[in-house]
Design a protein around this motif. Sequence first.
Motif, PDB file in Angstrom:
ATOM      1  N   ILE A 122       8.613   6.617  14.035  1.00 19.12           N
ATOM      2  CA  ILE A 122       8.917   5.581  13.024  1.00 19.12           C
ATOM      3  C   ILE A 122       8.899   6.209  11.629  1.00 19.12           C
ATOM      4  N   LEU A 123       7.887   7.046  11.359  1.00 18.63           N
ATOM      5  CA  LEU A 123       7.793   7.681  10.035  1.00 18.63           C
ATOM      6  C   LEU A 123       8.995   8.588   9.778  1.00 18.63           C
ATOM      7  N   ARG A 124       9.381   9.347  10.826  1.00 20.32           N
ATOM      8  CA  ARG A 124      10.541  10.248  10.640  1.00 20.32           C
ATOM      9  C   ARG A 124      11.804   9.429  10.361  1.00 20.32           C
ATOM     10  N   ARG A 125      11.952   8.297  11.083  1.00 19.02           N
ATOM     11  CA  ARG A 125      13.140   7.460  10.913  1.00 19.02           C
ATOM     12  C   ARG A 125      13.174   6.829   9.512  1.00 19.02           C
ATOM     13  N   ILE A 126      11.978   6.439   9.008  1.00 17.92           N
ATOM     14  CA  ILE A 126      11.937   5.844   7.655  1.00 17.92           C
ATOM     15  C   ILE A 126      12.477   6.847   6.635  1.00 17.92           C
ATOM     16  N   VAL A 127      12.001   8.104   6.756  1.00 22.85           N
ATOM     17  CA  VAL A 127      12.436   9.134   5.813  1.00 22.85           C
ATOM     18  C   VAL A 127      13.942   9.371   5.949  1.00 22.85           C
ATOM     19  N   ALA A 128      14.445   9.374   7.211  1.00 18.09           N
ATOM     20  CA  ALA A 128      15.859   9.703   7.432  1.00 18.09           C
ATOM     21  C   ALA A 128      16.784   8.524   7.080  1.00 18.09           C
ATOM     22  N   SER A 129      16.395   7.277   7.445  1.00 20.59           N
ATOM     23  CA  SER A 129      17.351   6.158   7.355  1.00 20.59           C
ATOM     24  C   SER A 129      17.232   5.307   6.096  1.00 20.59           C
ATOM     25  N   VAL A 130      15.991   5.074   5.638  1.00 16.49           N
ATOM     26  CA  VAL A 130      15.837   4.161   4.497  1.00 16.49           C
ATOM     27  C   VAL A 130      16.322   4.862   3.228  1.00 16.49           C
ATOM     28  N   PRO A 131      17.247   4.247   2.480  1.00 19.49           N
ATOM     29  CA  PRO A 131      17.745   4.927   1.277  1.00 19.49           C
ATOM     30  C   PRO A 131      16.673   5.010   0.186  1.00 19.49           C
ATOM     31  N   ALA A 132      16.753   6.060  -0.632  1.00 18.43           N
ATOM     32  CA  ALA A 132      15.837   6.158  -1.779  1.00 18.43           C
ATOM     33  C   ALA A 132      16.244   5.084  -2.788  1.00 18.43           C
ATOM     34  N   PRO A 133      15.287   4.631  -3.629  1.00 18.11           N
ATOM     35  CA  PRO A 133      15.646   3.595  -4.603  1.00 18.11           C
ATOM     36  C   PRO A 133      16.728   4.090  -5.560  1.00 18.11           C
ATOM     37  N   LYS A 134      17.658   3.185  -5.908  1.00 17.88           N
ATOM     38  CA  LYS A 134      18.695   3.558  -6.877  1.00 17.88           C
ATOM     39  C   LYS A 134      18.258   3.004  -8.227  1.00 17.88           C
ATOM     40  N   ILE A 158       0.860  -1.193   0.000  1.00 12.93           N
ATOM     41  CA  ILE A 158       0.000   0.000   0.000  1.00 12.93           C
ATOM     42  C   ILE A 158       0.894   1.241   0.000  1.00 12.93           C
ATOM     43  N   GLN A 159       0.429   2.284  -0.683  1.00 13.81           N
ATOM     44  CA  GLN A 159       1.237   3.506  -0.788  1.00 13.81           C
ATOM     45  C   GLN A 159       0.670   4.593   0.126  1.00 13.81           C
ATOM     46  N   MET A 160       1.584   5.307   0.820  1.00 15.36           N
ATOM     47  CA  MET A 160       1.157   6.382   1.723  1.00 15.36           C
ATOM     48  C   MET A 160       1.858   7.675   1.326  1.00 15.36           C
ATOM     49  N   ASP A 161       1.180   8.812   1.562  1.00 14.72           N
ATOM     50  CA  ASP A 161       1.831  10.129   1.364  1.00 14.72           C
ATOM     51  C   ASP A 161       2.189  10.671   2.733  1.00 14.72           C
ATOM     52  N   TYR A 162       3.362  11.243   2.846  1.00 15.75           N
ATOM     53  CA  TYR A 162       3.800  11.766   4.144  1.00 15.75           C
ATOM     54  C   TYR A 162       4.534  13.078   3.912  1.00 15.75           C
ATOM     55  N   GLU A 163       4.202  14.085   4.736  1.00 14.62           N
ATOM     56  CA  GLU A 163       4.858  15.385   4.570  1.00 14.62           C
ATOM     57  C   GLU A 163       5.735  15.666   5.791  1.00 14.62           C
ATOM     58  N   GLN A 164       6.981  16.056   5.536  1.00 18.75           N
ATOM     59  CA  GLN A 164       7.880  16.382   6.638  1.00 18.75           C
ATOM     60  C   GLN A 164       8.719  17.591   6.227  1.00 18.75           C
ATOM     61  N   ASP A 165       8.741  18.609   7.093  1.00 19.08           N
ATOM     62  CA  ASP A 165       9.498  19.854   6.826  1.00 19.08           C
ATOM     63  C   ASP A 165       9.168  20.425   5.443  1.00 19.08           C
ATOM     64  N   GLY A 166       7.882  20.391   5.103  1.00 20.56           N
ATOM     65  CA  GLY A 166       7.479  20.999   3.832  1.00 20.56           C
ATOM     66  C   GLY A 166       7.767  20.147   2.605  1.00 20.56           C
ATOM     67  N   GLU A 167       8.437  18.996   2.772  1.00 17.51           N
ATOM     68  CA  GLU A 167       8.694  18.121   1.611  1.00 17.51           C
ATOM     69  C   GLU A 167       7.705  16.965   1.613  1.00 17.51           C
ATOM     70  N   LYS A 168       7.259  16.559   0.411  1.00 12.52           N
ATOM     71  CA  LYS A 168       6.324  15.447   0.334  1.00 12.52           C
ATOM     72  C   LYS A 168       7.074  14.164  -0.004  1.00 12.52           C
ATOM     73  N   TYR A 169       6.754  13.105   0.739  1.00 12.09           N
ATOM     74  CA  TYR A 169       7.406  11.819   0.497  1.00 12.09           C
ATOM     75  C   TYR A 169       6.351  10.778   0.125  1.00 12.09           C
ATOM     76  N   ILE A 170       6.754   9.812  -0.699  1.00 10.14           N
ATOM     77  CA  ILE A 170       5.876   8.677  -1.011  1.00 10.14           C
ATOM     78  C   ILE A 170       6.452   7.457  -0.305  1.00 10.14           C
ATOM     79  N   LEU A 171       5.661   6.858   0.575  1.00 13.22           N
ATOM     80  CA  LEU A 171       6.130   5.672   1.307  1.00 13.22           C
ATOM     81  C   LEU A 171       5.367   4.451   0.780  1.00 13.22           C
ATOM     82  N   ASN A 172       6.093   3.457   0.293  1.00 13.50           N
ATOM     83  CA  ASN A 172       5.464   2.195  -0.125  1.00 13.50           C
ATOM     84  C   ASN A 172       5.708   1.145   0.954  1.00 13.50           C
ATOM     85  N   LEU A 173       4.618   0.712   1.589  1.00 13.58           N
ATOM     86  CA  LEU A 173       4.743  -0.244   2.695  1.00 13.58           C
ATOM     87  C   LEU A 173       4.298  -1.621   2.209  1.00 13.58           C
TER      88      LEU A 173
END
Length: 595
Positions: free
Chosen positions: A171-183, A59-74
């Motif tokens: 947990i959401l903040r850590r996902i954005v900070a630690s999980v690398p973006a896809p290469k 499932i895909q989630m939208d998450y906003e942190q510090d004004g940036e929008k992230y797409i999280l695929n769980l």
Amino acid sequence: MKNIRNFCIIAHIDHGKSTLADRLLEITKTVSEREMQAQVLDSMDLEKERGITIKSHAIQMDYEQDGEKYILNLIDTPGHVDFSYEVSRSIAACEGALLIIDSTQGIQAQTISNLYLALEHDLEIIPILNKMDLPNAMPEVVEDQIIDLIGCDRSDIIRASGKTGEGVEEILRRIVASVPAPKGDPEAPLQALIFDSVFNPFRGVIAYFKILNGSMSKGDLVKFVNTKKEYDVDEVGVLRLGMEPRKMLGTGDVGYIISGIKMAKEVKVGDTITHKERPCDKAIEGFEEVKPMVFAGVYPIESDDYEDLRAAMEKLQLNDASLTYEPESSAALGFGFRCGFLGMLHMEIIQERLDREFDMNVITTVPNVSYLVHTTDGETIQVYNPSGLPSANKIMEIEEPFIRAQIITKSDFIGQVMTLCMEKRGLMTKQDYLTAERAELTFDMPLGEIVFDFYDKLKSISKGYASFDYHMIGFKPAKLVRLDILLNGEMVDALSSLIHFDNAYNLGRRMCEKLRELIPRQQFDIAIQAAIGAKIIARETIKAVRKDVTAKCYGGDITRKRKLLEKQKKGKKRMKQVGNVEVPQKAFLAVLKLD
């Protein structure tokens, strides 16, 4: 692409991963309050009833942190040892994993094996202590176990609760900070990995994929590398609570493709999708072929339903790629399939799903494993069921599959667990104390001994505390024999079983006793025998129902009575030659349930 995060959740069964996934969906407002329910990702009735996850769900989630929008695929994954294949597929489509551990139970066997799967694929691991709201939580003890296991700092471990929502923001903040973006290279030829598929009666087969390189748009002509089939893309999109169509998907995206595929066989999980015009050089690796552990025959109760059963199997296999089947026939049960399952729970779930989703009533024969038989001609053949075994004079030796079992249990139950494993011909190779309270035992055991009731017995002697995980280590020679059941000298092929010599006498005797109770009496004696080769090891007799032919003789000479009895005896002898014995359905089922 830099704002995409793909991650999965791994944990032992019942450590609260589906509940935590609910909170993540709630906080990111992916699911509205009206649609929210417990275990929202578990879509099958069976999953909700048993409280377990059977299928991986994306499932895909939208998450906003510090004004940036992230797409999280769980991707939420199952926790039971029988469904580890689903976990390996989800891991191949992710860059990070949430490792969830129950703060009241600590690390269990399946957690460790799923963690190793994730580390092999170089995933970023985020350790999380769940169920912190419970009064019997022991965070310090469990944190020490996690630090021993993955060597992280104490500050890296997030304390959370899926029930109250504590720690979920972190947990959401850590996902954005630690999980690398896809290469990946958005300009390269398209390369997408299929990690799941479902069958929709109106739209055909829908495949779920992750794009590693390139992009895919509606209307493209694509090719599936392994099956070499080509399709037009009718629709691509992302997986929210339902499916949401998009014009195109780029590198790093997880989504679905609908291209009017009619046949279940044409989509293989682990296949690569590429463009017809600009194909990629090679298919994506990283999938293990599924290895079934337990084999059983599945037969329709009415022989006319054979074709319906075949169609049901095909659709089930789409939804569950770890099910394997091939046609076989039996003299007693007619036509059916020899199916391979990952374990006993998997077999039970498949039976339930055949019944619920396809209205199929089926009989399942005794589960067994595959053996290697070395013949005197120097051949090696693989035998799945007893009727495939060559005659005794042609067999040089039989090898059976062995597994390495890791059992984590409380120290109080070590004695009982050892006794159980020794009874099942296990050999202990290692014993480690993880803490003063908990020990890890490693055994080498024959797979054939654990497919029956080992898991249930382990749970009952350890009061539900022991956790169990296993992997194959190869084949070893064993003294196995084929146990046959004969009725009046005729062999009943559906009741034959391959069994270790030491257990054969016992099982043979119990099967004969059980059949004597269940087979109805006839006009003639029926001999029920258990045999190994030509040697009979147990026998029971069902006495004939007889009419009293001498009732009409009162007084008179004894020879009159004898004459009538002799006449009756001749009739019975003739009847025994032409009469045959029907084994009722319930007798089959009862013998299969003998523990």
